[in-house]
Design a protein around this motif. Structure first.
Motif, PDB file in Angstrom:
ATOM      1  N   ASP A  17       0.845  -1.218  -0.023  1.00  0.00           N
ATOM      2  CA  ASP A  17      -0.095  -0.091   0.014  1.00  0.00           C
ATOM      3  C   ASP A  17       0.624   1.157   0.097  1.00  0.00           C
ATOM      4  O   ASP A  17       2.140   1.265   0.089  1.00  0.00           O
ATOM      5  CB  ASP A  17      -1.088   0.186   1.337  1.00  0.00           C
ATOM      6  CG  ASP A  17      -0.395  -0.073   2.562  1.00  0.00           C
ATOM      7  OD1 ASP A  17       0.925   0.363   2.553  1.00  0.00           O
ATOM      8  OD2 ASP A  17      -0.953  -0.391   3.476  1.00  0.00           O
ATOM      9  N   SER A  18       0.271   2.297  -0.031  1.00  0.00           N
ATOM     10  CA  SER A  18       1.007   3.645  -0.193  1.00  0.00           C
ATOM     11  C   SER A  18       2.106   3.873   1.030  1.00  0.00           C
ATOM     12  O   SER A  18       3.127   4.421   1.152  1.00  0.00           O
ATOM     13  CB  SER A  18       0.240   4.915  -0.116  1.00  0.00           C
ATOM     14  OG  SER A  18      -0.743   4.914   1.036  1.00  0.00           O
ATOM     15  N   ALA A  19       1.767   3.074   2.129  1.00  0.00           N
ATOM     16  CA  ALA A  19       2.651   3.456   3.399  1.00  0.00           C
ATOM     17  C   ALA A  19       3.746   2.057   3.237  1.00  0.00           C
ATOM     18  O   ALA A  19       4.573   2.142   4.247  1.00  0.00           O
ATOM     19  CB  ALA A  19       2.023   2.769   4.703  1.00  0.00           C
ATOM     20  N   GLY A  20       3.903   1.412   2.433  1.00  0.00           N
ATOM     21  CA  GLY A  20       4.953   0.452   2.095  1.00  0.00           C
ATOM     22  C   GLY A  20       4.630  -0.907   2.878  1.00  0.00           C
ATOM     23  O   GLY A  20       5.396  -1.637   2.582  1.00  0.00           O
ATOM     24  N   GLU A  21       3.213  -1.067   3.483  1.00  0.00           N
ATOM     25  CA  GLU A  21       3.075  -2.215   4.012  1.00  0.00           C
ATOM     26  C   GLU A  21       2.586  -3.246   3.049  1.00  0.00           C
ATOM     27  O   GLU A  21       1.736  -3.177   1.976  1.00  0.00           O
ATOM     28  CB  GLU A  21       1.847  -1.842   4.892  1.00  0.00           C
ATOM     29  CG  GLU A  21       2.211  -1.308   6.198  1.00  0.00           C
ATOM     30  CD  GLU A  21       3.325  -1.854   7.084  1.00  0.00           C
ATOM     31  OE1 GLU A  21       3.095  -2.829   7.201  1.00  0.00           O
ATOM     32  OE2 GLU A  21       4.180  -0.873   7.408  1.00  0.00           O
ATOM     33  N   PHE A  67      -8.838  -6.793  -5.917  1.00  0.00           N
ATOM     34  CA  PHE A  67      -7.813  -6.153  -6.827  1.00  0.00           C
ATOM     35  C   PHE A  67      -6.787  -7.360  -7.774  1.00  0.00           C
ATOM     36  O   PHE A  67      -6.262  -7.059  -8.523  1.00  0.00           O
ATOM     37  CB  PHE A  67      -6.819  -5.603  -6.109  1.00  0.00           C
ATOM     38  CG  PHE A  67      -6.060  -6.365  -5.075  1.00  0.00           C
ATOM     39  CD1 PHE A  67      -4.762  -6.692  -5.488  1.00  0.00           C
ATOM     40  CD2 PHE A  67      -6.475  -6.677  -3.935  1.00  0.00           C
ATOM     41  CE1 PHE A  67      -4.075  -7.639  -4.557  1.00  0.00           C
ATOM     42  CE2 PHE A  67      -5.717  -7.480  -2.974  1.00  0.00           C
ATOM     43  CZ  PHE A  67      -4.356  -8.025  -3.375  1.00  0.00           C
ATOM     44  N   LEU A  68      -7.407  -8.406  -7.565  1.00  0.00           N
ATOM     45  CA  LEU A  68      -6.620  -9.515  -8.257  1.00  0.00           C
ATOM     46  C   LEU A  68      -7.522 -10.762  -8.470  1.00  0.00           C
ATOM     47  O   LEU A  68      -8.589 -11.201  -7.569  1.00  0.00           O
ATOM     48  CB  LEU A  68      -5.584 -10.036  -7.461  1.00  0.00           C
ATOM     49  CG  LEU A  68      -4.315 -11.467  -7.863  1.00  0.00           C
ATOM     50  CD1 LEU A  68      -3.170 -11.004  -7.516  1.00  0.00           C
ATOM     51  CD2 LEU A  68      -5.055 -12.599  -7.123  1.00  0.00           C
ATOM     52  N   THR A  69      -7.481 -11.273  -9.741  1.00  0.00           N
ATOM     53  CA  THR A  69      -8.398 -12.489  -9.793  1.00  0.00           C
ATOM     54  C   THR A  69      -7.273 -13.353 -10.436  1.00  0.00           C
ATOM     55  O   THR A  69      -6.351 -13.245 -10.972  1.00  0.00           O
ATOM     56  CB  THR A  69      -9.416 -12.357 -11.128  1.00  0.00           C
ATOM     57  OG1 THR A  69      -8.818 -11.799 -12.144  1.00  0.00           O
ATOM     58  CG2 THR A  69     -10.581 -11.426 -10.521  1.00  0.00           C
ATOM     59  N   GLU A  70      -7.237 -14.769 -10.386  1.00  0.00           N
ATOM     60  CA  GLU A  70      -6.498 -15.589 -10.657  1.00  0.00           C
ATOM     61  C   GLU A  70      -7.002 -17.377 -10.830  1.00  0.00           C
ATOM     62  O   GLU A  70      -7.968 -17.563 -10.322  1.00  0.00           O
ATOM     63  CB  GLU A  70      -5.436 -15.738  -9.623  1.00  0.00           C
ATOM     64  CG  GLU A  70      -5.370 -16.708  -8.091  1.00  0.00           C
ATOM     65  CD  GLU A  70      -4.258 -16.359  -7.310  1.00  0.00           C
ATOM     66  OE1 GLU A  70      -3.217 -16.138  -7.779  1.00  0.00           O
ATOM     67  OE2 GLU A  70      -4.486 -17.056  -6.244  1.00  0.00           O
ATOM     68  N   PHE A 122     -13.512  -6.008 -11.992  1.00  0.00           N
ATOM     69  CA  PHE A 122     -12.533  -4.811 -11.162  1.00  0.00           C
ATOM     70  C   PHE A 122     -13.523  -3.600 -11.069  1.00  0.00           C
ATOM     71  O   PHE A 122     -13.019  -2.598 -10.211  1.00  0.00           O
ATOM     72  CB  PHE A 122     -11.486  -4.712 -11.857  1.00  0.00           C
ATOM     73  CG  PHE A 122     -10.545  -5.897 -11.742  1.00  0.00           C
ATOM     74  CD1 PHE A 122     -10.190  -6.394 -10.381  1.00  0.00           C
ATOM     75  CD2 PHE A 122     -10.198  -6.331 -12.861  1.00  0.00           C
ATOM     76  CE1 PHE A 122      -9.262  -7.246 -10.498  1.00  0.00           C
ATOM     77  CE2 PHE A 122      -9.054  -7.567 -12.648  1.00  0.00           C
ATOM     78  CZ  PHE A 122      -8.769  -7.970 -11.676  1.00  0.00           C
ATOM     79  N   GLY A 123     -14.605  -3.400 -11.694  1.00  0.00           N
ATOM     80  CA  GLY A 123     -15.546  -2.241 -11.873  1.00  0.00           C
ATOM     81  C   GLY A 123     -14.635  -1.103 -12.503  1.00  0.00           C
ATOM     82  O   GLY A 123     -14.642   0.077 -11.894  1.00  0.00           O
ATOM     83  N   VAL A 124     -14.054  -1.309 -13.476  1.00  0.00           N
ATOM     84  CA  VAL A 124     -13.300  -0.581 -14.364  1.00  0.00           C
ATOM     85  C   VAL A 124     -13.758  -0.373 -15.813  1.00  0.00           C
ATOM     86  O   VAL A 124     -14.359  -1.086 -16.084  1.00  0.00           O
ATOM     87  CB  VAL A 124     -11.854  -0.748 -14.358  1.00  0.00           C
ATOM     88  CG1 VAL A 124     -11.101  -0.642 -13.081  1.00  0.00           C
ATOM     89  CG2 VAL A 124     -11.257  -2.173 -14.971  1.00  0.00           C
ATOM     90  N   TYR A 153      -5.726  -5.404 -10.912  1.00  0.00           N
ATOM     91  CA  TYR A 153      -6.107  -3.765 -10.964  1.00  0.00           C
ATOM     92  C   TYR A 153      -5.687  -3.179  -9.581  1.00  0.00           C
ATOM     93  O   TYR A 153      -6.030  -3.480  -8.899  1.00  0.00           O
ATOM     94  CB  TYR A 153      -7.473  -3.553 -11.178  1.00  0.00           C
ATOM     95  CG  TYR A 153      -7.829  -2.127 -11.374  1.00  0.00           C
ATOM     96  CD1 TYR A 153      -7.289  -1.464 -12.365  1.00  0.00           C
ATOM     97  CD2 TYR A 153      -8.383  -1.509 -10.314  1.00  0.00           C
ATOM     98  CE1 TYR A 153      -7.746   0.177 -12.453  1.00  0.00           C
ATOM     99  CE2 TYR A 153      -8.852  -0.145 -10.427  1.00  0.00           C
ATOM    100  CZ  TYR A 153      -8.070   0.850 -11.232  1.00  0.00           C
ATOM    101  OH  TYR A 153      -8.500   1.785 -11.342  1.00  0.00           O
ATOM    102  N   LEU A 154      -4.492  -2.495  -9.840  1.00  0.00           N
ATOM    103  CA  LEU A 154      -4.007  -1.953  -8.459  1.00  0.00           C
ATOM    104  C   LEU A 154      -4.715  -0.744  -8.225  1.00  0.00           C
ATOM    105  O   LEU A 154      -4.581  -0.347  -6.894  1.00  0.00           O
ATOM    106  CB  LEU A 154      -2.577  -1.676  -8.721  1.00  0.00           C
ATOM    107  CG  LEU A 154      -1.946  -2.868  -9.273  1.00  0.00           C
ATOM    108  CD1 LEU A 154      -0.218  -2.490  -9.437  1.00  0.00           C
ATOM    109  CD2 LEU A 154      -1.626  -3.813  -8.010  1.00  0.00           C
ATOM    110  N   GLY A 155      -5.114  -0.001  -9.095  1.00  0.00           N
ATOM    111  CA  GLY A 155      -5.913   1.416  -8.687  1.00  0.00           C
ATOM    112  C   GLY A 155      -4.849   2.449  -8.218  1.00  0.00           C
ATOM    113  O   GLY A 155      -3.759   2.333  -8.609  1.00  0.00           O
TER     114      GLY A 155
END
Length: 163
Positions: A17-21, A67-70, A122-124, A153-155
Motif C-alpha cells: 500500500d502507499s505506506a509500504g505495508e 484487486f486480483l483474480t487468478e 474490477f469495476g473499471v 487492477y492496482l488502482g
C-alpha cells in the motif's frame, strides 16, 4: 512463522500500500475443479501434458474491492473417490501447504488491458491497464507446487513491488 499455512505464502506477497505495508488481501476461493495440463501448464509444473491437475479460481480483496483474480493449477490431483465438489474445494483450500515447504518463485509480469469480464469484476472501464502475473511456486527441493496466472487492477492505492 507457520510454514504450513496462509502465513507461509505471505513471503511471496508482491503488493504494497502507499505506506509500504505488504498487502495479501482477503483470499476467496471461488471454485475448484479437475482439469488437464496443456503444454504451457505442463512445462511450468514440470509434468506430462494431459496430466490431471487441481485448478482453482480465486480472487483477492483489499479496501473493499477486488484487486486480483487468478487461476491456479497444482499437480496435486485428489484420489478418484475424493472428486466431489466439496472434496475438491477442501483440497484447494489446503493447496500445496500440506505437501511441501515453498521456498521460491519464478514470476513474469506483463501489462494487459481489461476486457469485458475484467471490467465487470474490477469495476473499471473496458481497456483499463492491468497487470498479468504468471507465477510458479517451488518447494525446497525444486518441485513445482503451483502455477498461478493472475490479473491485477492496482488502482491508486496499491503498488507492485518484488524485493
Amino acid at each position: 512463522m507457520d510454514a504450513s499455512g496462509e502465513e507461509a505464502s505471505r513471503r511471496f506477497v508482491t503488493f504494497v500500500d502507499s505506506a509500504g505495508e505488504r498487502v495479501a488481501g482477503e483470499l476467496e476461493l471461488i471454485e475448484a475443479f479437475i482439469s488437464r495440463a496443456d503444454d504451457a501448464i505442463a512445462a511450468d509444473l514440470k509434468i506430462v501434458p494431459g496430466s490431471d491437475i487441481l485448478a482453482m479460481r480465486r480472487q483477492r480483496r483489499h479496501g473493499g474491492r477486488i484487486f486480483l483474480t487468478e487461476v491456479a493449477q497444482s499437480p496435486y490431483a485428489p484420489p478418484a473417490g475424493a472428486r466431489s465438489a466439496t472434496a475438491l474445494m477442501e483440497a484447494a483450500e489446503g493447496r500445496w501447504f500440506g505437501h511441501s515447504l515453498a521456498v521460491r518463485m519464478s514470476e513474469t509480469v506483463r501489462p494487459i488491458v481489461a476486457g469485458a469480464d475484467d471490467a465487470r469484476v474490477f469495476g473499471v472501464q473496458d481497456g483499463e491497464p492491468l497487470l498479468e502475473l504468471t507465477r510458479v511456486i517451488f518447494s525446497y527441493d525444486g518441485v513445482a507446487l503451483e502455477r498461478r496466472v493472475a490479473r491485477c487492477y492496482l488502482g491508486q492505492d496499491l503498488f507492485y513491488e518484488n524485493s
